[in-house]
Motif scaffolding. Structure first.
Motif, PDB file in Angstrom:
ATOM      1  N   UNK A  31       6.488  12.020   9.707  1.00 34.31           N
ATOM      2  CA  UNK A  31       5.787  13.202   9.188  1.00 34.31           C
ATOM      3  C   UNK A  31       5.309  13.004   7.759  1.00 34.31           C
ATOM      4  N   UNK A  32       6.063  12.261   6.953  1.00 29.34           N
ATOM      5  CA  UNK A  32       5.716  12.056   5.544  1.00 29.34           C
ATOM      6  C   UNK A  32       4.717  10.931   5.323  1.00 29.34           C
ATOM      7  N   UNK A  33       4.480  10.152   6.340  1.00 25.73           N
ATOM      8  CA  UNK A  33       3.598   8.994   6.223  1.00 25.73           C
ATOM      9  C   UNK A  33       2.149   9.437   6.031  1.00 25.73           C
ATOM     10  N   UNK A  34       1.465   8.783   5.101  1.00 29.30           N
ATOM     11  CA  UNK A  34       0.043   9.064   4.881  1.00 29.30           C
ATOM     12  C   UNK A  34      -0.745   7.764   4.945  1.00 29.30           C
ATOM     13  N   UNK A  35      -2.015   7.899   5.217  1.00 27.94           N
ATOM     14  CA  UNK A  35      -2.908   6.742   5.243  1.00 27.94           C
ATOM     15  C   UNK A  35      -2.951   6.102   3.859  1.00 27.94           C
ATOM     16  N   UNK A  36      -2.993   6.925   2.818  1.00 28.65           N
ATOM     17  CA  UNK A  36      -3.045   6.416   1.451  1.00 28.65           C
ATOM     18  C   UNK A  36      -1.815   5.571   1.136  1.00 28.65           C
ATOM     19  N   UNK A  37      -0.648   6.032   1.549  1.00 34.15           N
ATOM     20  CA  UNK A  37       0.590   5.283   1.302  1.00 34.15           C
ATOM     21  C   UNK A  37       0.584   3.948   2.048  1.00 34.15           C
ATOM     22  N   UNK A  38       0.081   3.960   3.254  1.00 39.81           N
ATOM     23  CA  UNK A  38       0.004   2.714   4.035  1.00 39.81           C
ATOM     24  C   UNK A  38      -0.938   1.733   3.340  1.00 39.81           C
ATOM     25  N   UNK A  39      -2.107   2.210   2.955  1.00 39.55           N
ATOM     26  CA  UNK A  39      -3.094   1.349   2.279  1.00 39.55           C
ATOM     27  C   UNK A  39      -2.510   0.781   0.987  1.00 39.55           C
ATOM     28  N   UNK A  40      -1.854   1.640   0.202  1.00 37.05           N
ATOM     29  CA  UNK A  40      -1.245   1.174  -1.052  1.00 37.05           C
ATOM     30  C   UNK A  40      -0.184   0.112  -0.795  1.00 37.05           C
ATOM     31  N   UNK A  41       0.666   0.350   0.191  1.00 36.37           N
ATOM     32  CA  UNK A  41       1.744  -0.594   0.492  1.00 36.37           C
ATOM     33  C   UNK A  41       1.200  -1.934   0.986  1.00 36.37           C
ATOM     34  N   UNK A  42       0.058  -1.903   1.638  1.00 39.91           N
ATOM     35  CA  UNK A  42      -0.566  -3.130   2.134  1.00 39.91           C
ATOM     36  C   UNK A  42      -1.535  -3.725   1.107  1.00 39.91           C
TER      37      UNK A  42
END
Length: 193
Positions: A31-42
């Motif tokens: 639920x807390x996961x965002x596209x922005x967080x995924x992009x930043x982490x990658x």
């Protein structure tokens, strides 16, 4: 399969986004996961993320889609003279050696993919796989008026067997999925007699 540098880079970026999505979802929840967080982490831009996936759900379930796409490719690559079952078993054997997973990552993924928020994407992933598999199956069947229907039924049955075998292997922590698949196909064959 031989791939060029560009294709390998794209595959690496796609895998990096998937890995980041799984790691972040395991740490913070789906639920807390965002596209922005995924992009930043990658370490890619939001736009780059969008070039690879339409949603965080797609990024999370990339592993399922990649595995089913590869399985269909392997079935298609089997010799034309092989029976459908021989082609499926041969493809499954090759597939099992190509997807040697990190046990810790696989455990996280197994837990995450069962999250209710991912169910619509999981259903869409397997519906696409079923369509692709039906085409590959139809190519191996003798032509006739019922061939398209037979191909769809067989593809759905095979995909169900693959899903059950995959889940059973994960739950039992078994590594010989091909033996489980043989058992499942034998059970299916007996069930239709």
């Amino acid at each position: 399969m031989t791939t060029g540098l560009r294709e390998r880079k794209k595959a690496a970026t796609r895998q990096s986004l998937h890995d980041a999505a799984v790691r972040l979802a395991a740490e913070h929840g789906v639920e807390s996961l965002t596209v922005e967080a995924i992009a930043d982490a990658a370490t890619v831009s939001r736009r780059t993320f969008s070039n690879y996936f339409a949603s965080k759900e797609q990024a999370l379930l990339h592993h399922d889609r990649a595995r089913t796409v590869r399985l269909v490719e392997l079935i298609r690559a089997r010799p034309a003279r092989e029976s459908l079952m021989a082609a499926v078993i041969g493809a499954a054997e090759r597939h099992a050696t190509q997807f040697a997973d990190d046990p810790e990552q696989e455990e996280r993924y197994r837990t995450l993919r069962l999250h209710p928020a991912l169910l619509p994407e999981l259903v869409a992933t397997y519906a696409a796989a079923e369509r692709d598999l039906a085409v590959a199956v139809e190519e191996r069947l003798p032509a006739g008026p019922d061939t398209p229907l037979r191909a769809q039924v067989l593809a759905a049955t095979l995909l169900a067997a693959f899903r059950v075998v995959g889940q059973t292997a994960l739950e039992r922590r078994e590594h010989d999925v091909v033996d489980l698949l043989r058992q499942a196909l034998a059970i299916t064959h007996e069930g239709f007699r």
